[in-house]
Design a protein around this motif. Structure first.
Motif, PDB file in Angstrom:
ATOM      1  N   VAL A 179       0.840  -1.190   0.000  1.00 26.70           N
ATOM      2  CA  VAL A 179       0.000   0.000   0.000  1.00 26.70           C
ATOM      3  C   VAL A 179       0.877   1.242   0.000  1.00 26.70           C
ATOM      4  O   VAL A 179       1.569   1.531   0.985  1.00 26.70           O
ATOM      5  N   GLU A 180       0.866   1.961  -1.124  1.00 24.55           N
ATOM      6  CA  GLU A 180       1.531   3.259  -1.188  1.00 24.55           C
ATOM      7  C   GLU A 180       0.628   4.286  -0.517  1.00 24.55           C
ATOM      8  O   GLU A 180      -0.589   4.227  -0.662  1.00 24.55           O
ATOM      9  N   TRP A 181       1.210   5.218   0.187  1.00 25.10           N
ATOM     10  CA  TRP A 181       0.474   6.276   0.884  1.00 25.10           C
ATOM     11  C   TRP A 181      -0.491   5.701   1.918  1.00 25.10           C
ATOM     12  O   TRP A 181      -1.510   6.298   2.223  1.00 25.10           O
ATOM     13  N   GLY A 182      -0.159   4.545   2.481  1.00 19.73           N
ATOM     14  CA  GLY A 182      -1.087   3.876   3.396  1.00 19.73           C
ATOM     15  C   GLY A 182      -0.894   4.179   4.861  1.00 19.73           C
ATOM     16  O   GLY A 182      -1.680   3.733   5.698  1.00 19.73           O
ATOM     17  N   GLU A 183       0.129   4.948   5.197  1.00 19.83           N
ATOM     18  CA  GLU A 183       0.416   5.237   6.598  1.00 19.83           C
ATOM     19  C   GLU A 183      -0.792   5.880   7.277  1.00 19.83           C
ATOM     20  O   GLU A 183      -1.371   6.839   6.783  1.00 19.83           O
ATOM     21  N   GLY A 184      -1.181   5.308   8.410  1.00 21.72           N
ATOM     22  CA  GLY A 184      -2.330   5.817   9.159  1.00 21.72           C
ATOM     23  C   GLY A 184      -3.664   5.336   8.633  1.00 21.72           C
ATOM     24  O   GLY A 184      -4.709   5.659   9.194  1.00 21.72           O
ATOM     25  N   LEU A 185      -3.650   4.545   7.551  1.00 20.43           N
ATOM     26  CA  LEU A 185      -4.904   4.088   6.938  1.00 20.43           C
ATOM     27  C   LEU A 185      -5.083   2.580   6.949  1.00 20.43           C
ATOM     28  O   LEU A 185      -6.206   2.095   7.020  1.00 20.43           O
ATOM     29  N   VAL A 186      -3.995   1.823   6.841  1.00 19.04           N
ATOM     30  CA  VAL A 186      -4.140   0.379   6.628  1.00 19.04           C
ATOM     31  C   VAL A 186      -3.548  -0.481   7.736  1.00 19.04           C
ATOM     32  O   VAL A 186      -3.687  -1.697   7.699  1.00 19.04           O
ATOM     33  N   GLU A 187      -2.896   0.110   8.690  1.00 17.08           N
ATOM     34  CA  GLU A 187      -2.258  -0.684   9.729  1.00 17.08           C
ATOM     35  C   GLU A 187      -3.246  -1.567  10.484  1.00 17.08           C
ATOM     36  O   GLU A 187      -2.864  -2.612  11.000  1.00 17.08           O
ATOM     37  N   GLN A 188      -4.502  -1.166  10.531  1.00 17.66           N
ATOM     38  CA  GLN A 188      -5.504  -1.951  11.252  1.00 17.66           C
ATOM     39  C   GLN A 188      -5.845  -3.261  10.541  1.00 17.66           C
ATOM     40  O   GLN A 188      -6.483  -4.136  11.105  1.00 17.66           O
ATOM     41  N   LEU A 189      -5.372  -3.425   9.305  1.00 16.47           N
ATOM     42  CA  LEU A 189      -5.648  -4.651   8.564  1.00 16.47           C
ATOM     43  C   LEU A 189      -4.891  -5.858   9.106  1.00 16.47           C
ATOM     44  O   LEU A 189      -5.290  -6.995   8.896  1.00 16.47           O
ATOM     45  N   SER A 190      -3.777  -5.602   9.783  1.00 24.52           N
ATOM     46  CA  SER A 190      -2.948  -6.703  10.270  1.00 24.52           C
ATOM     47  C   SER A 190      -2.194  -6.273  11.516  1.00 24.52           C
ATOM     48  O   SER A 190      -1.739  -5.133  11.608  1.00 24.52           O
ATOM     49  N   ASP A 191      -2.040  -7.196  12.449  1.00 28.71           N
ATOM     50  CA  ASP A 191      -1.245  -6.915  13.643  1.00 28.71           C
ATOM     51  C   ASP A 191       0.236  -6.799  13.304  1.00 28.71           C
ATOM     52  O   ASP A 191       1.016  -6.276  14.091  1.00 28.71           O
ATOM     53  N   GLU A 192       0.602  -7.332  12.133  1.00 26.59           N
ATOM     54  CA  GLU A 192       1.994  -7.342  11.706  1.00 26.59           C
ATOM     55  C   GLU A 192       2.097  -6.692  10.331  1.00 26.59           C
ATOM     56  O   GLU A 192       1.318  -7.010   9.450  1.00 26.59           O
ATOM     57  N   HIS A 193       3.047  -5.793  10.178  1.00 29.14           N
ATOM     58  CA  HIS A 193       3.315  -5.237   8.855  1.00 29.14           C
ATOM     59  C   HIS A 193       4.729  -4.683   8.824  1.00 29.14           C
ATOM     60  O   HIS A 193       5.387  -4.567   9.855  1.00 29.14           O
ATOM     61  N   LEU A 194       5.179  -4.391   7.622  1.00 28.24           N
ATOM     62  CA  LEU A 194       6.496  -3.799   7.441  1.00 28.24           C
ATOM     63  C   LEU A 194       6.312  -2.416   6.848  1.00 28.24           C
ATOM     64  O   LEU A 194       5.673  -2.262   5.814  1.00 28.24           O
ATOM     65  N   GLU A 195       6.864  -1.423   7.527  1.00 27.91           N
ATOM     66  CA  GLU A 195       6.850  -0.063   6.989  1.00 27.91           C
ATOM     67  C   GLU A 195       8.130   0.149   6.194  1.00 27.91           C
ATOM     68  O   GLU A 195       9.231  -0.074   6.701  1.00 27.91           O
ATOM     69  N   VAL A 196       7.975   0.542   4.947  1.00 27.63           N
ATOM     70  CA  VAL A 196       9.101   0.846   4.076  1.00 27.63           C
ATOM     71  C   VAL A 196       9.019   2.335   3.767  1.00 27.63           C
ATOM     72  O   VAL A 196       8.133   2.779   3.047  1.00 27.63           O
ATOM     73  N   ARG A 197       9.915   3.099   4.361  1.00 30.79           N
ATOM     74  CA  ARG A 197       9.929   4.554   4.190  1.00 30.79           C
ATOM     75  C   ARG A 197      11.039   4.925   3.217  1.00 30.79           C
ATOM     76  O   ARG A 197      12.176   4.508   3.383  1.00 30.79           O
ATOM     77  N   LEU A 198      10.673   5.693   2.202  1.00 36.76           N
ATOM     78  CA  LEU A 198      11.626   6.154   1.194  1.00 36.76           C
ATOM     79  C   LEU A 198      11.713   7.666   1.231  1.00 36.76           C
ATOM     80  O   LEU A 198      10.689   8.343   1.291  1.00 36.76           O
ATOM     81  N   GLU A 199      12.926   8.156   1.180  1.00 34.99           N
ATOM     82  CA  GLU A 199      13.179   9.596   1.103  1.00 34.99           C
ATOM     83  C   GLU A 199      14.103   9.838  -0.080  1.00 34.99           C
ATOM     84  O   GLU A 199      15.066   9.086  -0.277  1.00 34.99           O
TER      85      GLU A 199
END
Length: 158
Positions: free
Chosen positions: A112-132
């Protein structure tokens, strides 16, 4: 884990490497500003998973399912979501719920691109990949494991 990626091709290559540690049920939240390389990372992950077709930004369709291509070694579908436009609606979390991503989450890798704050509730586990993106056009990628065995997988597999 943080790495500097000098080119867009290196960003795709990193995505291919990341795909080696992915499995069904994984949720990846890709964050970063416009032009940071989120779609390039998704392209690399798709290539690493051996999915069919070109991986392009699903901005206007919101979500695209890429089926595995057995001829490319693929065995898992990849759901690629771009939640950018959902940030401008009255109830963005309701819009994400309407996509029924939880229906496909168990059987696929979901990006999920641009998913921060929107999709974390879908799973107790996820990987955040932050790109700058830096001024020299290199990218800095930071991986933040959230629950589960993510920390072990990324430290041992990348």
């Amino acid at each position: 884990m943080t790495r500097v990626l000098a080119t867009v091709d290196e960003t795709r290559d990193f995505g291919r490497a990341l795909a080696r540690v992915l499995r069904e049920g994984d949720l990846i939240v890709l964050t970063g500003p416009l032009g940071a390389g989120k779609t390039a990372m998704a392209q690399g992950i798709g290539a690493g998973l051996g999915v069919r077709g070109d991986v392009t930004s699903p901005t206007f369709v919101i979500a695209r399912v890429h089926q595995p291509d057995p001829d490319r070694g693929g065995s898992l579908p990849m759901v690629h979501v771009d939640a950018y436009r959902l940030g401008n609606v009255a109830d963005p979390i309701g819009e994400v719920d309407a996509l029924d991503l939880d229906a496909t989450l168990e059987d696929s890798v979901t990006l999920v691109e641009w998913g921060e704050g929107l999709v974390e509730q879908l799973s107790d586990e996820h990987l955040e990949v932050r790109l700058e993106r830096r001024d020299d056009d290199s990218r800095v990628v930071s991986l933040t494991p959230r629950g589960g065995d993510w920390a072990d997988r990324i430290s041992g597999g990348l």
